[in-house]
Scaffold this active site. Structure first.
Site, PDB file in Angstrom:
ATOM      1  N   GLN A  96      80.489  -4.267 100.437  1.00  0.00           N
ATOM      2  CA  GLN A  96      81.899  -4.222 100.036  1.00  0.00           C
ATOM      3  C   GLN A  96      82.689  -5.091 101.000  1.00  0.00           C
ATOM      4  O   GLN A  96      82.582  -4.934 102.220  1.00  0.00           O
ATOM      5  CB  GLN A  96      82.423  -2.790 100.067  1.00  0.00           C
ATOM      6  CG  GLN A  96      83.859  -2.663  99.604  1.00  0.00           C
ATOM      7  CD  GLN A  96      84.367  -1.227  99.662  1.00  0.00           C
ATOM      8  OE1 GLN A  96      83.767  -0.371 100.302  1.00  0.00           O
ATOM      9  NE2 GLN A  96      85.481  -0.967  99.003  1.00  0.00           N
ATOM     10  N   VAL A  97      83.499  -5.999 100.464  1.00  0.00           N
ATOM     11  CA  VAL A  97      84.294  -6.900 101.292  1.00  0.00           C
ATOM     12  C   VAL A  97      85.755  -6.468 101.346  1.00  0.00           C
ATOM     13  O   VAL A  97      86.376  -6.488 102.399  1.00  0.00           O
ATOM     14  CB  VAL A  97      84.171  -8.359 100.781  1.00  0.00           C
ATOM     15  CG1 VAL A  97      85.058  -9.299 101.576  1.00  0.00           C
ATOM     16  CG2 VAL A  97      82.716  -8.816 100.843  1.00  0.00           C
ATOM     17  N   HIS A 102      86.784  -1.224  93.727  1.00  0.00           N
ATOM     18  CA  HIS A 102      86.841  -2.174  92.627  1.00  0.00           C
ATOM     19  C   HIS A 102      85.488  -2.268  91.939  1.00  0.00           C
ATOM     20  O   HIS A 102      84.451  -2.085  92.558  1.00  0.00           O
ATOM     21  CB  HIS A 102      87.318  -3.551  93.092  1.00  0.00           C
ATOM     22  CG  HIS A 102      86.519  -4.167  94.200  1.00  0.00           C
ATOM     23  ND1 HIS A 102      86.581  -3.719  95.509  1.00  0.00           N
ATOM     24  CD2 HIS A 102      85.636  -5.188  94.194  1.00  0.00           C
ATOM     25  CE1 HIS A 102      85.779  -4.459  96.261  1.00  0.00           C
ATOM     26  NE2 HIS A 102      85.179  -5.347  95.484  1.00  0.00           N
ATOM     27  N   HIS A 104      83.196  -4.765  89.465  1.00  0.00           N
ATOM     28  CA  HIS A 104      82.999  -6.096  88.906  1.00  0.00           C
ATOM     29  C   HIS A 104      82.348  -5.918  87.537  1.00  0.00           C
ATOM     30  O   HIS A 104      81.358  -5.194  87.412  1.00  0.00           O
ATOM     31  CB  HIS A 104      82.039  -6.925  89.774  1.00  0.00           C
ATOM     32  CG  HIS A 104      82.582  -7.303  91.099  1.00  0.00           C
ATOM     33  ND1 HIS A 104      83.169  -8.531  91.332  1.00  0.00           N
ATOM     34  CD2 HIS A 104      82.599  -6.639  92.277  1.00  0.00           C
ATOM     35  CE1 HIS A 104      83.535  -8.594  92.608  1.00  0.00           C
ATOM     36  NE2 HIS A 104      83.201  -7.457  93.194  1.00  0.00           N
TER      37      HIS A 104
END
Length: 140
Positions: A96-97, A102, A104
């Protein structure tokens, strides 16, 4: 707040918005792995899935479903058929960045585009699985 996704939701950063509901915001990814790659985010800031209230989580997957239809991912329009990946990571160790939950939605229209996935599975140890199963059942 310095969260890029919160800024996108507030309109402080432009996005290619797709669907917005009371609880969810979706938009095209600006660094896509395939055409139609989009992000679906709750309008509640939380770093990991367990930080998000249930009413926000309940709204996310119906939005994903609508997007699969809009992207024609619900049809078999290629010899291999179309497909898609739903990717959701929690924590740096899980890739996770951005510290805002979120999802995708990544279209997979052929074997060359979209997400490539490796699955380094362990050998089955049924005794170990049984022990874990009992431990989890006690907690649940």
């Amino acid at each position: 707040m310095s969260c890029i996704f919160c800024k996108i939701i507030k309109g402080e950063i432009p996005s290619f918005k797709l669907i917005e509901t009371k609880f969810t915001y979706s938009f095209l990814d600006i660094q896509p792995t395939a055409e139609g790659h989009c992000l679906i985010i709750p309008k509640f800031h939380g770093a990991k899935l367990h930080n998000i209230p249930d009413e926000y989580l309940a709204d996310l997957l119906p939005v994903v479903k609508k997007l699969t239809t809009a992207l024609d991912l619900d049809t078999n329009n290629t010899p291999e058929g179309s497909g898609y990946n739903i990717l959701q990571n929690n924590g740096r160790i899980a890739h996770q960045v951005v510290d805002h939950v979120h999802f995708h939605l990544i279209p997979k229209k052929d074997s060359e585009t979209g997400l490539g996935v490796g699955w380094p599975a362990e050998e089955t140890d049924f005794a170990k699985l049984e022990k874990l199963h009992k431990k989890l059942q006690e907690k649940l």
